[in-house]
Scaffold this active site. Sequence first.
Site, mmCIF file in Angstrom:
data_model
loop_
_atom_site.group_PDB
_atom_site.id
_atom_site.type_symbol
_atom_site.label_atom_id
_atom_site.label_comp_id
_atom_site.label_asym_id
_atom_site.label_seq_id
_atom_site.Cartn_x
_atom_site.Cartn_y
_atom_site.Cartn_z
ATOM 1 N N ARG A 169 0.861 -1.181 0.000
ATOM 2 C CA ARG A 169 0.000 0.000 0.000
ATOM 3 C C ARG A 169 0.898 1.233 0.000
ATOM 4 O O ARG A 169 1.699 1.409 0.911
ATOM 5 C CB ARG A 169 -0.913 0.004 1.230
ATOM 6 N N HIS B 246 -3.055 11.025 0.735
ATOM 7 C CA HIS B 246 -2.500 10.799 2.073
ATOM 8 C C HIS B 246 -1.926 12.136 2.556
ATOM 9 O O HIS B 246 -0.739 12.236 2.859
ATOM 10 C CB HIS B 246 -1.460 9.678 2.061
ATOM 11 N N GLU C 50 -7.521 8.324 6.363
ATOM 12 C CA GLU C 50 -7.885 8.919 7.653
ATOM 13 C C GLU C 50 -8.304 10.383 7.566
ATOM 14 O O GLU C 50 -7.586 11.270 8.046
ATOM 15 C CB GLU C 50 -6.722 8.811 8.649
ATOM 16 N N ASN D 24 -7.670 1.583 9.799
ATOM 17 C CA ASN D 24 -6.388 1.688 10.487
ATOM 18 C C ASN D 24 -6.652 1.503 11.971
ATOM 19 O O ASN D 24 -7.311 2.332 12.590
ATOM 20 C CB ASN D 24 -5.742 3.049 10.230
ATOM 21 N N TYR E 35 -4.990 0.723 15.566
ATOM 22 C CA TYR E 35 -3.791 0.629 16.390
ATOM 23 C C TYR E 35 -4.095 0.312 17.851
ATOM 24 O O TYR E 35 -3.497 -0.556 18.445
ATOM 25 C CB TYR E 35 -3.016 1.952 16.335
ATOM 26 N N GLU F 135 -3.679 -0.384 8.132
ATOM 27 C CA GLU F 135 -2.522 0.030 8.937
ATOM 28 C C GLU F 135 -2.655 -0.534 10.327
ATOM 29 O O GLU F 135 -3.736 -0.487 10.916
ATOM 30 C CB GLU F 135 -2.442 1.560 9.111
#
Length: 572
Positions: A131, A177, A223, A362, A364, A438
Amino acid sequence: MQFDMDETSGLLFVVFLLLAAVTHSEICTDLPEDISSQHVRGSSKPMRHSSSYPKEPFISGTVPPGFLWGTSTAAYQVEGGWNTDGKGESIWDHYAHRSGRTPWGDTATDSYHKYATDVQLGAAMGMTAYRFSISWPRLLPDGTLAGGVNQAGVDYYNKLIDELIAHKMEPLVTMYHWDLPQALQTKYGGWTNESMVDYFNDYATLCYQKFGDRVKRWATFNEPWSFIVPGYGLGVSPPQMHFGMKRRQYEVAHVVIKAHARAWHTYNDTFRAQQGGEVGIVLGAPWGQPRNTSDPRDVQAADNFEQFFLGWFANPIYGNGDYPDAMKQMINGDSTEEPRLPVFTEAEKAYVRGAADFAGLNMYSAYLIYASNHTLPLDFISAVIPDLRGAKDTEDPTWPHGSSSTFVLSYVVPWNIREQLRYFSEKYSHKVPFYITETGISEKEQFPPNMNDTWRQCYYMLYVDEAIRAIKLDGRDVRGFFAWTLMDNIEWGSGHSVRLGLHYTNFSDPNLTRTPRVSAKLYGDIARSGGFPEGAAHSKLTQEWWDWCHTMEPYKGTGTRAGWYPGLYQPP
Ligand SMILES: *[C@@H]1O[C@H](CO)[C@@H](O)[C@H](O)[C@H]1NC(C)=O
Ligand SMILES: *[C@@H]1O[C@H](CO)[C@@H](O)[C@H](O)[C@H]1NC(C)=O
Ligand SMILES: *[C@@H]1O[C@H](CO)[C@@H](O)[C@H](O)[C@H]1NC(C)=O
Ligand SMILES: *[C@@H]1O[C@H](CO)[C@@H](O)[C@H](O)[C@H]1NC(C)=O
Ligand SMILES: *[C@@H]1O[C@H](CO)[C@@H](O)[C@H](O)[C@H]1NC(C)=O
Ligand SMILES: *[C@@H]1O[C@H](CO)[C@@H](O)[C@H](O)[C@H]1NC(C)=O
Ligand SMILES: *[C@@H]1O[C@H](CO)[C@@H](O)[C@H](O)[C@H]1NC(C)=O
C-alpha cells in the site's frame, strides 16, 4: 499516520502533558472490576468487553487464499524528491519549510529513487501486496489538469507499479494521504472549498486512466479525521487553519465526503466495467471501549465516541448516507441558528450511501471511555473533540505499553481489531470486505539501534492472531493485513525520532540503507505461511512468547509508550 504537534502549539502540548499525568493517576486508584462475560448491545455472542486486559489464548490458523499481506507507506513520508522532475509543492512541503525544523520530507527515505530497493524489501519478506500513496502534486504540480500533467510523475508511478507486479505484489493505492498541492490551498482554500470535489475528481480520474489497468484497489482518502481535525480544527498541522469546532471544520469533512463519493461514482460509471477494480476509503478507527460494560451510560458514551470518530465518515458512506445521530444531536441540537454540522440533501445522501467497495481500517489501539459531565480531568475528548459531550477517555494501565512515562495515550490492545470489526459489521448496512490498512508500533530513535525489536515481534504476533480470530471465530470478511510500516520513515513533523519500520533506516548514511529488524523476518514468516499454521516454527515461537507478550516486558525497549494512537509526540 497520526498528527503531531507543531512547535507553535506549545500550549496545547502542555495541556496534553498535564492531562496524561492527571488521567493516569486517576485510573490507578479507580480500577473497575473484571466484567468480561457481559452481553453488550444486543450481540448474540458473549463479548469480551472488559476494561482489564482480556488475554485471549493463542490460536493457530491461516487466512483464506488470496489474502493480501503487505506493508503501508505514504508518499510524503518516503518519497523525498520534493521538487524533483517537476513535482509541485504540497502543503506538507510548504509547512516543513516554514516550521523551523529540518524539512526531513525533502529527501525522506528517497523512495523516489530507491523504489526498486523498497520493492525488493517487500519481496524478500514474501509480501503479496504493497500500500503506497500517490503524491497529487507529483502528478499535477498545481493540482489541476489545466496546470498540466507532470509526465515524470506518471513515469515514476508506472515504474513502481510495474516493479511491484514483477515481484508478485498487488498495489493498493491511496490517492490522498494528506499532501494536498499547495497551489490549491493558496488559491482556493483547499478542502474548505466545495470546488475541491471537482479537482479531486479530475485527479482521481487521471489516476484511473494512467494506472487503473494495473491498480485494482484504490483508497480515495487516508484517515480524513486525522487531517481534518488537526489541520482545520486545531490548526496544528498543515494547512494550519484553526476553526476549532466551528461550522467550517465540519464543512471541510462535508467536502471530503462528497469528494470521496464523487471519485467512487466516477470509477463505478466510467472505469469499473473495463478495469474491474474496487474503490474504498481508509478510516482511522481507534476503538472506544466502555469502562464499565455493565453501566449503560458508559456503553452509550463509548458508542458516542465511535460515532464522532469512525462514524463521522462511516455512517454516511456505509450507513444511511447521513451523519450519525449522536453528532447531529450534540452539534446541532435544537438550535435554530445555521446548523454547525452541515446537512446532506436527500439526493446527496443517496449519492454518498454505499459509495465504497471495501472499508480500509487503520486500527492501532483503544481508549477507555466513561460517561461523565465533568470538565476535569482534561482528556483527549475535551481537548480535541469537545463537541462530544458526556464522555471522557482514559486508559487502562494494565494494557501493555512501553516503559517511559511520556504522555502518548496508546497501548497494545490487539482485541480492538475484533471489537471494531464487530461494531462496524453490526452498525452499517452496506456490507463490504475489510482491509486492515494500517497497524504498527512505534519506538523512539535509539543509539545504537536494536534490531531485535521484541516489542514489534510481540505486536505483530498478537495483532495478526487477532485478525485470524476475527476471520475464523466471527466470520469477518477480512481480505488483507498491512503493517505500518515497511521501513522507518519521516513521521510527519517528528522526523525520524519516532520509528515504526520493520526495517531500520540509517538516516546518517547518505545511502539511507535499510536493514531488516527481527520483526521483518517474523512478519515475513507469518505472511509466507498465511498466518500461524500448526507446527510452523514461528507458530511455536508465538505460542511460547504468548504470555510474555501480554506483559510490559517486551515493550520496554521502545523508549516510549508502545502503542501509537493518537501519536502526539514531542517535537524533535
Ligand atoms: C473556490 O474555488 C474557486 C475555483 O474553483 C474559486 O473561484 C473561488 O474563489 C474559491 N472560493 C474561495 C472562497 O476561495
Ligand atoms: C454502478 O454501476 C453499475 C453498472 O453501470 C450500475 O448498474 C449501478 O447503478 C451503479 N451504482 C450506482 C450506485 O450508481
Ligand atoms: C458497573 O456498573 C454497574 C451498573 O451501573 C454497577 O452496578 C457496578 O457497580 C459498576 N462497576 C464498577 C466497578 O463501578
Ligand atoms: C450528563 O448530563 C445529562 C443531561 O443533563 C444527563 O442526562 C446524564 O445522565 C449526565 N451524565 C452523567 C454521567 O451524569
Ligand atoms: C531477541 O530477544 C529475545 C528476548 O530476549 C530472545 O529470546 C531472542 O532470541 C532474540 N532474538 C534474536 C534473533 O536475537
Ligand atoms: C549508519 O551509517 C553511518 C554512515 O555510513 C555509519 O557510520 C553507521 O555505522 C551506520 N549505523 C548503523 C547502525 O548501521
Ligand atoms: C552507498 O552505495 C554505494 C553504491 O551502492 C556504495 O558504493 C557505498 O559504499 C555505499 N555507502 C555506504 C556508506 O554504505
